[in-house]
Enzyme design. Structure first.
Site, PDB file in Angstrom:
ATOM      1  CB  SER A  85      -0.941   0.011   1.208  1.00 51.85           C
ATOM      2  OG  SER A  85      -0.213  -0.157   2.420  1.00 51.85           O
ATOM      3  CG  ASP A 133      -4.383   4.808   7.364  1.00 51.31           C
ATOM      4  OD1 ASP A 133      -3.202   4.652   7.726  1.00 51.31           O
ATOM      5  OD2 ASP A 133      -4.849   4.255   6.348  1.00 51.31           O
ATOM      6  CG  HIS A 139      -1.268   3.413   4.919  1.00 49.73           C
ATOM      7  ND1 HIS A 139      -2.497   2.880   5.309  1.00 49.73           N
ATOM      8  CD2 HIS A 139      -0.640   2.435   4.212  1.00 49.73           C
ATOM      9  CE1 HIS A 139      -2.595   1.649   4.847  1.00 49.73           C
ATOM     10  NE2 HIS A 139      -1.482   1.361   4.184  1.00 49.73           N
TER      11      HIS A 139
END
Length: 351
Positions: free
Chosen positions: A39, A325, A328
């Site tokens: 990600s 978040d 991340h």
């Protein structure tokens, strides 16, 4: 990540710079940026696959051009975008699985990374995302498309001159280890990941990639979610997890040294662990106010859909937070991390 990661890239890629009294013109031989991993680099591959691991909804993307939630796990751009823009390749790079991808879009590179993926094949299976092995299969498909539309010489040029980056391990260390803990202790699992990462690099090299950068693991024990789960009342960094990442990094660096002698590719180990850890430990030194919580929701556990549900509680300025978040970094943190990398690799600029 704009000019900041160029430090390590310039070490092993030819960049010609000419300067006149009227302007500065930079011409590079880097045609494309091609990225594998998770990600950190994903620009939207998870949007169209059957997984819960998505970020194509608010508040993700609120600082992206047009305030569009594209499937990037951040408030704005992710490193793959910023690197590509820094190198003059493109302002953003598309996900390979994007539905609007045209043949010409392939020439500047694509992102194969999938949020939730990892070196351990079990990781992608648990999260129903694109595995690292499938990313390599998509890469082969990509090369076939380049050959079909632009010819064999273009394939050779891209393989020899492009930048290839591999960014993975966080999901393995933070999530999959708990499933594997019946088979492995922390150190042996880290060493298992090194074997898998090394095999990935070998296969990528065998497919023709000449210039490969391999990122280290990060201090995953200091991610806000891990602090919440394992950091006690004070939400401290979970050092057992950090130590596992450090063991992984040490073994991975050694393995890469061996591979450099065996493979025709040019390889570089990119150690980001200390850089991110220093930002987390000393946030005010970098202009941040919060390092132990993310911006979205309460910042302690929110991730993916939970960020969407807790949007009203999201902070007003993501640049005040190291993390967007609970897992991340914010775009600002990515920028700073790569600025530090430039300083670290500056000594290679004139080699």
């Amino acid at each position: 990540m704009d000019l900041h990661l160029i430090g390590f890239l310039l070490w092993f890629f030819v960049v010609q710079v000419t300067t006149s009294s009227a302007h500065r013109n930079i011409t590079t031989t880097i045609p494309a940026l091609i990225v594998f991993g998770d990600s950190i680099m994903d620009t939207g591959n998870n949007n169209d696959i059957p997984t819960l691991l998505k970020s194509n909804f608010p508040p993700y993307g609120r600082d992206f051009p047009g305030a569009i939630p594209t499937g990037r796990f951040s408030d704005g751009k992710v490193p793959s975008d910023i690197i590509a823009e820094s190198l003059g390749i493109a302002k953003t790079l598309p996900p390979y699985l994007g539905s609007n991808l045209k043949p010409h879009d392939l020439l500047k590179g694509v992102i194969f990374a999938s949020g939730g993926s990892g070196y351990d094949p079990l990781t992608s299976t648990l999260l129903s995302v694109v595995s690292m092995s499938d990313q390599l299969k998509y890469f082969q498909e990509y090369l076939a498309k380049i050959k079909q539309h632009f010819g064999e010489e273009k394939v050779k040029f891209i393989l020899e001159k492009s930048v290839f980056l591999v960014v993975s391990s966080s999901n393995d260390l933070a999530e999959t280890y708990w499933v594997r803990s019946v088979e492995y202790d922390r150190n042996s699992y880290a060493e298992y990941l090194v074997e898998l990462a090394s095999e990935f690099i070998k296969e990528l090299s065998e497919l023709g990639a000449k210039n490969i950068g391999l990122f280290s693991g990060v201090p995953v024990g200091c991610l806000p979610a891990q602090r919440t789960l394992f950091g006690g009342f004070e939400r401290k960094c979970y050092e057992k997890l950090n130590n596992m990442a450090l063991h992984f990094n040490s073994k991975l660096s050694s393995s890469l040294d061996t591979l450099k002698k065996e493979l025709p590719s040019r390889l570089i180990f990119i150690d980001v662990y200390d850089t991110l850890l220093d930002i987390i430990k000393n946030p005010t030194n970098y202009g941040f106010k919060v390092a132990d919580k993310g911006c979205c929701g309460t910042g302690k556990i929110e991730l993916m859909e939970l960020c969407n549900k807790f949007t009203p509680f999201t902070c007003s300025d993501a640049s005040t937070h190291v993390f967007f978040d609970s897992y991340h970094p914010s775009e600002k943190a990515y920028q700073i991390i790569t600025h530090k990398l430039l300083a670290k690799y500056r000594k290679y600029l004139n080699t």
